[in-house]
Design a protein around this motif. Structure first.
Motif, PDB file in Angstrom:
ATOM      1  N   ALA A   1      -3.168   8.521  22.193  1.00  0.00           N
ATOM      2  CA  ALA A   1      -4.128   7.442  21.338  1.00  0.00           C
ATOM      3  C   ALA A   1      -3.231   6.218  21.132  1.00  0.00           C
ATOM      4  CB  ALA A   1      -4.496   8.012  19.854  1.00  0.00           C
ATOM      5  N   SER A   2      -1.924   6.157  21.757  1.00  0.00           N
ATOM      6  CA  SER A   2      -1.223   5.150  21.541  1.00  0.00           C
ATOM      7  C   SER A   2      -1.369   3.900  22.442  1.00  0.00           C
ATOM      8  CB  SER A   2       0.369   5.594  21.431  1.00  0.00           C
ATOM      9  OG  SER A   2       0.634   5.785  22.794  1.00  0.00           O
ATOM     10  N   GLN A   3      -0.834   2.468  21.891  1.00  0.00           N
ATOM     11  CA  GLN A   3      -1.142   1.640  22.767  1.00  0.00           C
ATOM     12  C   GLN A   3       0.356   1.325  23.503  1.00  0.00           C
ATOM     13  OE1 GLN A   3      -2.296  -1.039  19.565  1.00  0.00           O
ATOM     14  NE2 GLN A   3      -4.273  -1.416  20.952  1.00  0.00           N
ATOM     15  N   VAL A   4       1.536   1.788  22.873  1.00  0.00           N
ATOM     16  CA  VAL A   4       2.827   1.724  23.248  1.00  0.00           C
ATOM     17  C   VAL A   4       3.579   2.845  23.019  1.00  0.00           C
ATOM     18  CG1 VAL A   4       5.169   0.573  22.925  1.00  0.00           C
ATOM     19  CG2 VAL A   4       3.015  -1.007  23.038  1.00  0.00           C
ATOM     20  N   PHE A   5       3.973   3.510  23.772  1.00  0.00           N
ATOM     21  CA  PHE A   5       4.710   4.807  23.759  1.00  0.00           C
ATOM     22  C   PHE A   5       6.209   4.532  23.808  1.00  0.00           C
ATOM     23  CE2 PHE A   5       6.504   9.091  24.703  1.00  0.00           C
ATOM     24  CZ  PHE A   5       5.696   9.767  23.786  1.00  0.00           C
ATOM     25  N   LEU A   6       7.138   4.543  22.873  1.00  0.00           N
ATOM     26  CA  LEU A   6       8.584   4.290  22.962  1.00  0.00           C
ATOM     27  C   LEU A   6       9.080   5.846  22.965  1.00  0.00           C
ATOM     28  CD1 LEU A   6       9.183   2.011  19.749  1.00  0.00           C
ATOM     29  CD2 LEU A   6       8.696   1.366  22.316  1.00  0.00           C
TER      30      LEU A   6
END
Length: 248
Positions: free
Chosen positions: A182-187
């Motif tokens: 569901a994330s837009q950015v995955f750090l």
């Protein structure tokens, strides 16, 4: 860093953290140049479930190691706080941590927003009856009982963490996969990304359309999937990201 091309318009960030994020808090990592297993490869055997369950001496060494573990004295560092500040600034932040030290929960980030993939060293569980107790109370018994048994049934006690050879809790892993997708950015911060299935969350996020950004001192198996790989010190990098994203 060139984060403009991946941070613009982002509202949902998932963060996978590994041992590297806690080194500035005085907790050594495992595989780095000064890592616990780098300096003493035999120490890894203490984290193998089969060895732990089969050998009283291994359990005694394990409890001795955790009785004076640096994590009991550690405080969250700038990187932990910077992630919490992303959340308080209005972004939806979820932390998926491989760490067992509980430092993320001691920031302004709500406990419900932190998922402990490998459990917590602050709780202890009986491997026979499943009874849970505080690790602090178990460690108080170590001087008299180097391998303390469960007081309910006499079974073997173990920190409420996932050791090598144990599967991750299916519910926790399923929730982590949902958050990653569901994330837009995955750090991915301070993780060697060598331990599965946690590391595969990177690929799950990318396949769902997220931008993967890796912050780690050393190369990882997932670098080729990332839109950016950042090698500068973790606290510096996370502060920079926090400032850029929240000030935009």
């Amino acid at each position: 860093m060139h984060e403009k091309h991946w941070s613009e318009g982002v509202t949902r960030i998932a963060v996978l953290t590994g041992a590297g994020i806690s080194t500035d808090s005085g907790i050594p990592d495992y595989r780095g140049p000064d890592g616990v297993w780098t300096k003493n490869p035999a120490a890894a055997s203490l984290f193998t479930y089969a060895n732990y369950m089969a050998d009283t001496e291994v359990r005694q060494q394990f409890w001795c190691a955790y009785a004076d573990h640096a994590a009991w004295r550690a405080e969250p560092n700038d990187a932990h706080h910077a992630l919490a500040e992303l959340d308080t600034a209005g972004l939806a932040v979820r932390v998926l941590t491989q760490n067992i030290d509980g430092l993320h929960q001691r920031t302004a980030l709500a406990e419900r927003k932190v998922l402990e993939l490998h459990g917590s060293m602050r709780s202890t569980v009986c491997t026979r009856c499943g009874a849970k107790t505080s690790t602090e109370s178990v460690l108080a018994r170590i001087p008299a009982e180097p391998d303390p048994p469960c007081r309910n049934c006499g079974g073997i006690l173990k920190l409420a963490i996932v050791l090598f050879g144990q599967p991750l809790d299916a519910g926790v892993l399923g929730q982590a996969r949902t958050i990653a997708a569901a994330s837009q950015v995955f750090l991915a911060i301070g993780s060697s990304l060598q331990v599965e299935p946690a590391a595969s969350l990177c690929s799950i996020a990318v396949r769902a359309g997220a931008k993967l950004v890796i912050i780690n001192r050393d190369p990882t198996p997932y670098d080729d999937e990332a839109v950016e790989v950042i090698r500068e010190p973790i606290a510096t990098a996370v502060r920079h990201i926090r400032k850029f994203v929240t000030d935009r």
